[in-house]
Design a protein around this motif. Structure first.
Motif, PDB file in Angstrom:
ATOM      1  N   THR A  48      11.848  11.636  41.697  1.00 17.94           N
ATOM      2  CA  THR A  48      11.469  10.272  41.335  1.00 17.94           C
ATOM      3  C   THR A  48      11.389   9.406  42.590  1.00 17.94           C
ATOM      4  N   ALA A  49      12.327   9.589  43.490  1.00 18.70           N
ATOM      5  CA  ALA A  49      12.320   8.830  44.747  1.00 18.70           C
ATOM      6  C   ALA A  49      11.073   9.158  45.568  1.00 18.70           C
ATOM      7  N   THR A  50      10.731  10.420  45.635  1.00 14.28           N
ATOM      8  CA  THR A  50       9.554  10.836  46.394  1.00 14.28           C
ATOM      9  C   THR A  50       8.281  10.270  45.786  1.00 14.28           C
ATOM     10  N   LEU A  51       8.140  10.382  44.473  1.00 15.69           N
ATOM     11  CA  LEU A  51       6.937   9.885  43.802  1.00 15.69           C
ATOM     12  C   LEU A  51       6.792   8.370  43.881  1.00 15.69           C
ATOM     13  N   SER A  52       7.909   7.673  43.826  1.00 16.49           N
ATOM     14  CA  SER A  52       7.865   6.212  43.791  1.00 16.49           C
ATOM     15  C   SER A  52       7.917   5.570  45.172  1.00 16.49           C
ATOM     16  N   GLY A  53       8.445   6.290  46.146  1.00 14.50           N
ATOM     17  CA  GLY A  53       8.625   5.693  47.460  1.00 14.50           C
ATOM     18  C   GLY A  53       9.833   4.774  47.524  1.00 14.50           C
ATOM     19  N   VAL A  54      10.727   4.923  46.544  1.00 15.01           N
ATOM     20  CA  VAL A  54      11.955   4.130  46.466  1.00 15.01           C
ATOM     21  C   VAL A  54      13.113   5.067  46.803  1.00 15.01           C
ATOM     22  N   SER A  55      14.137   4.574  47.448  1.00 18.40           N
ATOM     23  CA  SER A  55      15.232   5.435  47.888  1.00 18.40           C
ATOM     24  C   SER A  55      15.999   6.064  46.722  1.00 18.40           C
ATOM     25  N   GLY A 109       8.520   2.336  37.818  1.00 18.97           N
ATOM     26  CA  GLY A 109       7.793   2.336  36.550  1.00 18.97           C
ATOM     27  C   GLY A 109       6.522   3.160  36.618  1.00 18.97           C
ATOM     28  N   VAL A 110       5.746   2.970  37.660  1.00 21.02           N
ATOM     29  CA  VAL A 110       4.503   3.727  37.821  1.00 21.02           C
ATOM     30  C   VAL A 110       4.801   5.216  37.950  1.00 21.02           C
ATOM     31  N   ALA A 111       5.792   5.572  38.758  1.00 21.18           N
ATOM     32  CA  ALA A 111       6.133   6.983  38.971  1.00 21.18           C
ATOM     33  C   ALA A 111       6.612   7.657  37.690  1.00 21.18           C
ATOM     34  N   LEU A 112       7.270   6.901  36.820  1.00 21.20           N
ATOM     35  CA  LEU A 112       7.826   7.472  35.589  1.00 21.20           C
ATOM     36  C   LEU A 112       6.959   7.207  34.364  1.00 21.20           C
ATOM     37  N   ASP A 113       5.765   6.715  34.601  1.00 19.72           N
ATOM     38  CA  ASP A 113       4.833   6.469  33.504  1.00 19.72           C
ATOM     39  C   ASP A 113       5.369   5.443  32.503  1.00 19.72           C
ATOM     40  N   LEU A 114       6.081   4.448  33.022  1.00 17.64           N
ATOM     41  CA  LEU A 114       6.592   3.337  32.218  1.00 17.64           C
ATOM     42  C   LEU A 114       5.765   2.100  32.549  1.00 17.64           C
ATOM     43  N   ASP A 115       5.680   1.171  31.624  1.00  9.69           N
ATOM     44  CA  ASP A 115       5.024  -0.092  31.920  1.00  9.69           C
ATOM     45  C   ASP A 115       5.931  -0.848  32.891  1.00  9.69           C
ATOM     46  N   PRO A 116       5.486  -1.047  34.121  1.00  5.93           N
ATOM     47  CA  PRO A 116       6.346  -1.708  35.113  1.00  5.93           C
ATOM     48  C   PRO A 116       6.805  -3.094  34.683  1.00  5.93           C
ATOM     49  N   HIS A 117       5.951  -3.816  33.976  1.00  9.64           N
ATOM     50  CA  HIS A 117       6.334  -5.169  33.561  1.00  9.64           C
ATOM     51  C   HIS A 117       7.441  -5.147  32.503  1.00  9.64           C
ATOM     52  N   GLU A 118       7.425  -4.150  31.613  1.00  9.65           N
ATOM     53  CA  GLU A 118       8.511  -4.015  30.636  1.00  9.65           C
ATOM     54  C   GLU A 118       9.813  -3.679  31.353  1.00  9.65           C
ATOM     55  N   LEU A 119       9.728  -2.823  32.359  1.00  5.15           N
ATOM     56  CA  LEU A 119      10.912  -2.445  33.127  1.00  5.15           C
ATOM     57  C   LEU A 119      11.479  -3.661  33.855  1.00  5.15           C
ATOM     58  N   PHE A 167      -7.830   0.243  43.119  1.00  7.71           N
ATOM     59  CA  PHE A 167      -7.968   1.642  42.702  1.00  7.71           C
ATOM     60  C   PHE A 167      -6.741   2.105  41.921  1.00  7.71           C
ATOM     61  N   SER A 168      -5.540   1.860  42.441  1.00  6.90           N
ATOM     62  CA  SER A 168      -4.331   2.354  41.777  1.00  6.90           C
ATOM     63  C   SER A 168      -4.158   1.718  40.406  1.00  6.90           C
ATOM     64  N   ARG A 191       0.704  14.104  44.735  1.00  8.34           N
ATOM     65  CA  ARG A 191      -0.509  13.428  45.194  1.00  8.34           C
ATOM     66  C   ARG A 191      -1.025  12.464  44.131  1.00  8.34           C
ATOM     67  N   TYR A 192      -1.032  12.904  42.879  1.00  4.41           N
ATOM     68  CA  TYR A 192      -1.505  12.017  41.817  1.00  4.41           C
ATOM     69  C   TYR A 192      -0.610  10.775  41.720  1.00  4.41           C
ATOM     70  N   GLY A 193       0.699  10.995  41.761  1.00  3.17           N
ATOM     71  CA  GLY A 193       1.641   9.873  41.715  1.00  3.17           C
ATOM     72  C   GLY A 193       1.425   8.908  42.864  1.00  3.17           C
ATOM     73  N   TYR A 194       1.144   9.427  44.036  1.00  5.10           N
ATOM     74  CA  TYR A 194       0.870   8.584  45.201  1.00  5.10           C
ATOM     75  C   TYR A 194      -0.383   7.735  44.966  1.00  5.10           C
ATOM     76  N   MET A 195      -1.395   8.314  44.334  1.00  4.97           N
ATOM     77  CA  MET A 195      -2.610   7.539  44.081  1.00  4.97           C
ATOM     78  C   MET A 195      -2.340   6.420  43.083  1.00  4.97           C
ATOM     79  N   GLU A 196      -1.589   6.702  42.024  1.00  3.72           N
ATOM     80  CA  GLU A 196      -1.303   5.660  41.033  1.00  3.72           C
ATOM     81  C   GLU A 196      -0.373   4.586  41.562  1.00  3.72           C
ATOM     82  N   SER A 197       0.450   4.917  42.516  1.00  2.00           N
ATOM     83  CA  SER A 197       1.362   3.905  43.058  1.00  2.00           C
ATOM     84  C   SER A 197       0.756   3.182  44.256  1.00  2.00           C
ATOM     85  N   GLY A 198      -0.480   3.527  44.605  1.00  2.00           N
ATOM     86  CA  GLY A 198      -1.154   2.835  45.691  1.00  2.00           C
ATOM     87  C   GLY A 198      -0.788   3.316  47.073  1.00  2.00           C
ATOM     88  N   ARG A 199      -0.168   4.468  47.158  1.00  7.11           N
ATOM     89  CA  ARG A 199       0.242   4.986  48.463  1.00  7.11           C
ATOM     90  C   ARG A 199      -0.796   5.904  49.099  1.00  7.11           C
TER      91      ARG A 199
END
Length: 161
Positions: A23-30, A53-63, A92-93, A120-128
């Motif tokens: 999760t940390a790798t996909l999100s870029g969060v420690s 939220g993006v990495a875990l397929d959750l609505d970030p605003h709800e989180l 794009f993301s 790679r897909y997670g990186y694209m959705e998170s804008g990385r």
């Protein structure tokens, strides 16, 4: 929905079969931010919760809304939280995620269809990360849209016949 952001993160991570490290790798969060967030002992900021939220397929605003220490009305006007952006990577993301969700596909299904890694897909959705031209074309076809829409060059998502 106050106070249960940690539980939301934990349940989504377990549902996807992710470790905290993945999760940390996909999100870029420690790792420590995710671990403390799950225990409701940390106070991750807007950006961290958005990325998780993006990495875990959750609505970030709800989180973010579920985090009692954050007030969405006081969120910084960054492109990742709300408002418009002219940054191609942000556009794009956002559009990648919105279209995927609108057709009911998971990140896992998309990565399989596109023959790329989940990371790679997670990186694209998170804008990385941005796709190369070939992958961008494949994504547009899979999401039944155009490259121009995905890149923010047009607001019309319709594919020409």
């Amino acid at each position: 929905m106050d106070g249960n952001f940690g539980e939301m993160i934990y349940k989504a991570r377990i549902r996807l079969g992710y470790t905290i490290t993945k999760t940390a790798t996909l999100s870029g969060v420690s790792h420590s931010t995710i671990s403390s967030a799950e225990k409701n002992s940390g106070k991750p900021g807007f950006d961290a919760l958005y990325k998780i939220g993006v990495a875990l397929d959750l609505d970030p605003h709800e989180l973010i809304d579920a985090a009692p220490h954050l007030d969405l009305s006081k969120a910084p006007p960054t492109a990742l939280i709300f408002g418009e952006s002219k940054d191609v990577q942000v556009i794009f993301s956002r559009r990648l995620r919105e279209l995927r969700v609108s057709i009911g596909k998971t990140q896992m299904e998309m990565k399989k269809k596109l023959s790329i890694t989940e990371l790679r897909y997670g990186y694209m959705e998170s804008g990385r990360e941005m796709p190369d031209e070939r992958l961008l074309r494949e994504i547009a076809v899979e999401l039944n849209t155009t490259k121009e829409f995905l890149l923010g060059k047009t607001d019309d998502p319709t594919r020409p016949n």
